[in-house]
Motif scaffolding. Structure first.
Motif, mmCIF file in Angstrom:
data_model
loop_
_atom_site.group_PDB
_atom_site.id
_atom_site.type_symbol
_atom_site.label_atom_id
_atom_site.label_comp_id
_atom_site.label_asym_id
_atom_site.label_seq_id
_atom_site.Cartn_x
_atom_site.Cartn_y
_atom_site.Cartn_z
ATOM 1 N N VAL A 203 -3.634 -4.874 -6.394
ATOM 2 C CA VAL A 203 -4.785 -4.222 -5.333
ATOM 3 C C VAL A 203 -5.782 -3.648 -6.381
ATOM 4 N N TYR A 204 -6.954 -3.680 -6.082
ATOM 5 C CA TYR A 204 -7.924 -2.995 -7.084
ATOM 6 C C TYR A 204 -9.041 -1.888 -6.225
ATOM 7 N N LEU A 205 -9.544 -1.257 -6.844
ATOM 8 C CA LEU A 205 -10.387 -0.097 -6.305
ATOM 9 C C LEU A 205 -11.634 -0.112 -7.207
ATOM 10 N N GLN A 206 -12.549 -0.713 -6.997
ATOM 11 C CA GLN A 206 -13.704 -0.477 -7.806
ATOM 12 C C GLN A 206 -14.671 0.466 -7.443
ATOM 13 N N MET A 207 -14.877 1.636 -8.283
ATOM 14 C CA MET A 207 -15.473 2.651 -7.889
ATOM 15 C C MET A 207 -16.915 2.838 -8.855
ATOM 16 N N ASN A 208 -17.985 2.620 -8.193
ATOM 17 C CA ASN A 208 -19.534 2.821 -8.716
ATOM 18 C C ASN A 208 -20.047 4.088 -8.313
ATOM 19 N N THR A 209 -21.138 4.300 -8.998
ATOM 20 C CA THR A 209 -21.712 5.592 -8.828
ATOM 21 C C THR A 209 -20.785 6.952 -8.625
ATOM 22 N N LEU A 210 -19.939 7.105 -9.427
ATOM 23 C CA LEU A 210 -19.041 8.261 -9.504
ATOM 24 C C LEU A 210 -19.536 9.589 -9.340
ATOM 25 N N LYS A 211 -19.106 10.543 -8.770
ATOM 26 C CA LYS A 211 -19.466 11.871 -8.530
ATOM 27 C C LYS A 211 -18.565 12.786 -9.014
ATOM 28 N N PRO A 212 -18.852 14.021 -9.514
ATOM 29 C CA PRO A 212 -17.746 15.014 -10.017
ATOM 30 C C PRO A 212 -16.747 15.246 -8.858
ATOM 31 N N GLU A 213 -17.290 14.897 -7.564
ATOM 32 C CA GLU A 213 -16.442 15.464 -6.423
ATOM 33 C C GLU A 213 -15.313 14.164 -6.282
ATOM 34 N N ASP A 214 -15.433 13.086 -6.873
ATOM 35 C CA ASP A 214 -14.397 11.918 -7.042
ATOM 36 C C ASP A 214 -13.105 12.174 -7.823
ATOM 37 N N THR A 215 -13.171 13.330 -8.528
ATOM 38 C CA THR A 215 -12.266 13.952 -9.414
ATOM 39 C C THR A 215 -10.994 14.131 -8.896
ATOM 40 N N ALA A 216 -9.894 13.421 -9.217
ATOM 41 C CA ALA A 216 -8.805 13.595 -8.414
ATOM 42 C C ALA A 216 -7.781 12.342 -9.078
ATOM 43 N N VAL A 217 -6.350 12.689 -8.735
ATOM 44 C CA VAL A 217 -5.484 11.764 -9.003
ATOM 45 C C VAL A 217 -5.421 10.669 -7.700
ATOM 46 N N TYR A 218 -5.448 9.496 -8.356
ATOM 47 C CA TYR A 218 -5.638 8.515 -7.417
ATOM 48 C C TYR A 218 -4.243 7.603 -7.188
ATOM 49 N N TYR A 219 -3.877 7.480 -5.909
ATOM 50 C CA TYR A 219 -2.463 6.802 -5.860
ATOM 51 C C TYR A 219 -2.514 5.629 -5.125
ATOM 52 N N CYS A 220 -1.728 4.660 -5.177
ATOM 53 C CA CYS A 220 -1.709 3.613 -4.522
ATOM 54 C C CYS A 220 -0.614 3.422 -3.509
ATOM 55 N N ASN A 221 -0.808 2.967 -2.492
ATOM 56 C CA ASN A 221 0.197 3.059 -1.405
ATOM 57 C C ASN A 221 0.559 1.669 -0.945
ATOM 58 N N LEU A 222 1.754 1.198 -0.614
ATOM 59 C CA LEU A 222 2.079 0.020 0.139
ATOM 60 C C LEU A 222 2.708 0.143 1.396
ATOM 61 N N GLN A 223 2.378 -0.299 2.571
ATOM 62 C CA GLN A 223 3.180 -0.133 3.732
ATOM 63 C C GLN A 223 3.660 -1.726 4.356
ATOM 64 N N VAL A 224 4.769 -1.564 4.619
ATOM 65 C CA VAL A 224 5.203 -2.848 5.368
ATOM 66 C C VAL A 224 6.473 -2.782 5.985
ATOM 67 N N TRP A 225 6.608 -3.426 7.290
ATOM 68 C CA TRP A 225 7.889 -3.183 8.241
ATOM 69 C C TRP A 225 8.409 -1.847 8.185
ATOM 70 N N GLY A 226 7.493 -0.760 8.247
ATOM 71 C CA GLY A 226 7.783 0.635 8.598
ATOM 72 C C GLY A 226 8.298 1.391 7.289
ATOM 73 N N LEU A 227 8.031 0.691 6.268
ATOM 74 C CA LEU A 227 8.177 1.222 4.895
ATOM 75 C C LEU A 227 7.059 1.697 4.401
ATOM 76 N N ASN A 228 7.159 2.620 3.551
ATOM 77 C CA ASN A 228 5.934 3.304 2.820
ATOM 78 C C ASN A 228 6.275 3.636 1.339
ATOM 79 N N TYR A 229 5.366 3.332 0.480
ATOM 80 C CA TYR A 229 5.717 3.210 -1.029
ATOM 81 C C TYR A 229 4.386 3.958 -1.762
ATOM 82 N N TRP A 230 4.894 4.574 -2.898
ATOM 83 C CA TRP A 230 3.841 5.364 -3.436
ATOM 84 C C TRP A 230 3.789 5.062 -4.821
ATOM 85 N N GLY A 231 2.690 5.012 -5.419
ATOM 86 C CA GLY A 231 2.590 5.011 -7.174
ATOM 87 C C GLY A 231 2.847 6.612 -7.717
#
Length: 115
Positions: A78-106
């Motif tokens: 999965v991808y996230l294309q981020m354009n016109t970035l702003k200082p307030e976009d500064t953060a740690v970005y986490y990937c999430n997967l949800q399936v069959w009631g299960l939840n996983y994080w990067g």
């Protein structure tokens, strides 16, 4: 066990672009809803964008028209294309997967936007 590995974070100037990637292990990717979340220093984790297994997308108001989520089921990515970035976009970005009631994080990837 599903593993999610994010990449693509870094330092960018305001107005610039970055593309985040999240590679998933296992064979359930195509059945899963995927998402990107972020957590800025001192703030709670918040939703950035999601994409269903059918390709429907949803975005936080703060990133609409600037960010695009997409997925490649053949690459389990999965991808996230981020354009016109702003200082307030500064953060740690986490990937999430949800399936069959299960939840996983990067483990996250840091995006820093300088003014």
């Amino acid at each position: 066990q599903v593993q999610l590995v994010e990449s693509g974070g870094g330092l960018v100037q305001a107005g610039g672009s970055l593309r985040l990637s999240c590679a998933a292990s296992g064979s359930i990717f195509s059945s899963s809803a995927m998402g990107w979340y972020r957590q800025a220093p001192g703030k709670q984790r918040e939703l950035v964008a999601t994409i269903t297994n059918g390709g429907s997308t949803n975005y936080a108001e703060s990133v609409k028209e600037r960010f695009t989520i997409s997925r490649d089921n053949a690459k389990n990515t999965v991808y996230l294309q981020m354009n016109t970035l702003k200082p307030e976009d500064t953060a740690v970005y986490y990937c999430n997967l949800q399936v069959w009631g299960l939840n996983y994080w990067g483990k996250g990837t840091l995006v820093t936007v300088s003014s």
